[in-house]
Write an enzyme that holds these catalytic residues in place. Structure first.
Site, short mmCIF file in Angstrom:
data_model
loop_
_atom_site.label_atom_id
_atom_site.label_comp_id
_atom_site.label_asym_id
_atom_site.label_seq_id
_atom_site.Cartn_x
_atom_site.Cartn_y
_atom_site.Cartn_z
CD GLU A 1 -2.68 1.35 2.50
OE1 GLU A 1 -2.34 0.72 3.52
OE2 GLU A 1 -3.69 2.09 2.45
NE ARG B 1 4.46 -8.42 9.92
CZ ARG B 1 3.66 -7.43 9.53
NH1 ARG B 1 2.36 -7.56 9.63
NH2 ARG B 1 4.17 -6.31 9.08
CE LYS C 1 3.51 0.81 5.92
NZ LYS C 1 2.72 0.42 4.74
#
Length: 579
Positions: free
Chosen positions: A61, A287, A297
RNA sequence: UGGGGUGUAGCCAAGUGGUAAGGCACGGGACUUUGACUCCCGCAUUCGCAGGUUCAAAUCCUGCCAUCCCAGCCA
């Protein structure tokens, strides 16, 4: 559909730290994991995609910078395509205009290129397919699989139930499809304000899987989209758009992280309820997390915004631009992620393994140089004042094609303060009165003493050189245990050197219940005034240098000027010396 | 009895019924014009726990425990 054909121009410039122009993406690692096995089976005889070729995608994104966690996904997505001779697309997952921005698109592309991967002309945006996705929604409505709902966000939440109690059907669930279709079209026309209506998939409000409790698949949003501008005021949700994007791009394997595992039933629901040209398959993997840093983030953003670090490319950050500035090479990062393996076990990898991978790469290709970080004078008392000698040293010992450079030698030198002890501990084999030590590449010297100030601090070390040992070659039968680095005081160049340590003091800052501000390492950056070889004034190694006996260092990509040298320490050398 | 995952050494991770690979870290040694690199050696009698099946179980069965993810009109 709107391929970005100008995209070819976004290749990063040839001169970029961390990578040499002719370098190719290769791997010596054995890549074996469950995803590879699964793909192998799917592509094989009688497999799910028998006869097709592998097609993956990396779908960030565009709302932030890529970090090393993304590197793992990139290596897997592009790597699997490469192994199976397939393709991997780059896709900007831009279904939420309020969070996304074009500036990130550029940075993301640069980072992926820097890592060594390319998507040719296959650069997409989820928004390239907004029309098709919209059509899919209408199809769902027509088939009775979706309805326009008038519940407020609050009501939707109430009716959804909880983890342990089932939800209740929305009162609008059985609205006639003609009515839903009409309302949905008017939503698109912009007739209603945000929040007034949503389009919801009609699945099962009692499902144990929250994602299946009639999920919202379209919402009204009057925001300017970085790409489609004001063409749309309704936007599809990730769960609806993603499988459709995958199918339209011809993706076979849609690889994503573990937290999407319970979205897979919804993914499959969309794939089987909307008419699509392909049936992609979602596969999840764990992950990557690394000790002593944060990967979220949100936290990265606040570190930057609060000025706790020097921007997104602060060398202490795990962002790809930060690692690049720190001196990490794409090769080391690729190697690291490949050697970590791929599994479904949530993992926290020891940052020392990352450092090991960097050292392993740089050891082979970083030119050697000398620098003194904490200088003290060394005077060669039997060397004539004013005389200067020049020695030619190999950039990379053992690799002749790496070239040479010259260093100068004179009576007045600079050495590392810790390389002299007036009263040495046991097994110390550097300079101390009476000891012989080699000045690397120059001469073997015999320490005769030191001078001190009133406070008793050593201000000058004294030694005599042995003219017979030119170049550092010992006399017949002579054994010299210690070899130290040094600089000619006359030609040494001052430089700022930035030494980095872990950003956090705890191994798992993300899991700590304390505010992460309390966990910041106050000594994560130490800037010191040091000296380096004059050669480094003009030379620019793309993979930095090894300052012998100290570590790997690279010119800072932001703050260097002709009169102001700045080096970042990428990683120190291992040191097994124990006083 | 919400749903979905995951448990192999300090950290990653192979292993898929035949008797615990490899890497990092760590410890010891050799070599060395970097106390680096390189090279040797060591490092799980045991695979979350407990039962069961079998000549044989980390692998199969049963139960339990631990831990992660999910209640955005974010991705």
């Amino acid at each position: 559909m709107n391929h970005d054909r100008e995209d070819k121009n976004t290749r990063i410039p040839a001169v970029v730290y961390g990578v040499t122009p002719e370098e190719e993406v290769t791997t010596d690692n054995e890549i074996n994991h469950f995803i590879r096995d699964m793909i192998e089976e799917d592509m094989g005889p009688g497999g799910r995609y028998d006869g097709l070729s592998v097609h993956t995608r990396f779908p960030p994104e565009p709302n932030g910078f890529l970090h090393i966690g993304h590197a793992k996904a990139i290596v897997i997505d592009f790597g699997m395509a490469k192994i199976f001779n397939g393709l991997c697309n780059l896709r900007m997952d831009d279904t939420n205009p309020v969070k996304e921005d074009e500036s990130f698109v550029r940075a993301i592309k640069d980072d992926i290129h820097w890592l060594g991967y390319d998507w040719d002309e296959r650069f997409f945006h989820a928004s390239d397919f907004f029309e098709e996705i919209y059509k899919g929604a209408e199809e769902l409505i027509e088939k009775g699989f979706a309805f326009v709902c008038e519940q407020t966000a609050e009501e939707v939440r109430e009716y959804r139930g909880t983890l342990t109690t089932p939800g209740k059907n929305s009162p609008w669930r059985d609205r006639p499809k003609e009515e839903s279709l009409d309302l949905f079209r008017r939503m698109r026309q912009g007739e209603f304000p945000e929040g007034r209506y949503t389009l919801r998939a009609k699945i099962d409000m009692e499902s144990g899987n929250m994602n299946l409790r009639d999920p919202v698949i379209y919402r009204i949003q009057f925001s300017h989209h970085h790409r489609t501008g004001d063409d749309w005021c309704i936007y599809p949700m990730y769960d609806f758009a993603h499988p459709i994007n995958d199918a339209l791009e011809g993706i076979t394997h849609s690889l994503c992280s573990l937290e999407f595992e319970d979205h897979r039933p919804l993914y499959d629901w969309v794939v089987s309820h909307v008419t699509l040209p392909a049936k992609p398959r979602q596969v999840e993997f764990a992950r990557l997390d690394i000790s002593y840093t944060v990967m979220s983030k949100r936290k990265l953003r606040s570190l930057v915004e609060e000025g706790l670090v020097d921007g997104w490319d602060d060398p202490r950050l795990p962002t790809l631009c930060g690692l690049r500035r720190r001196g990490y090479t794409p090769r080391a990062i690729r190697d690291f992620t490949e050697r970590n393996g791929v599994s479904k076990v949530p993992s926290m990898v020891d940052i020392r393994f990352l450092e090991h991978c960097l050292r392993e790469d740089l050891n082979e290709r970083a030119p050697r140089a000398m620098a003194v970080l904490d200088p003290v004078k060394l005077t060669i008392t039997n060397y004539p004042e004013g005389l200067e000698e020049r020695f030619t040293v190999a950039n990379l010992p053992g690799q002749e094609d790496a070239g040479t450079h010259d260093i100068t030698f004179s009576r007045h030198l600079l050495i590392e303060r810790e390389d002299f002890e007036e009263d040495p501990p046991k097994k110390y084999h550097r300079l101390y009165p009476g000891n012989h030590v080699r000045l690397r590449g120059a001469y073997i010297v015999h320490c005769t003493g030191c001078k001190k100030d009133e406070a008793g601090n050593v201000i000058e070390v004294l030694a005599e050189y042995d003219p017979e040992t030119k170049g550092g070659t010992a006399r017949e039968g002579q054994k010299v245990r210690g070899t130290i680095h040094w600089l000619d005081e006359e030609t040494a160049v001052p430089a700022e050197v930035r030494l980095y340590d872990h950003l956090f003091t705890v191994e798992a800052p993300d899991e700590d219940e304390r505010d992460y501000h309390e966990l910041l390492n106050p000594d994560s950056l130490q800037a010191i005034q040091a000296f380096v070889e004059p050669w480094l004034l003009d030379d620019r190694s793309l993979v930095g240098y090894q300052f012998m006996r100290l570590g790997y260092f690279i010119h800072d990509s932001q703050d260097n000027g002709r009169d102001h040298l700045v080096f970042n320490r990428s990683v120190p050398l291992k040191d097994s010396y124990k006083p």
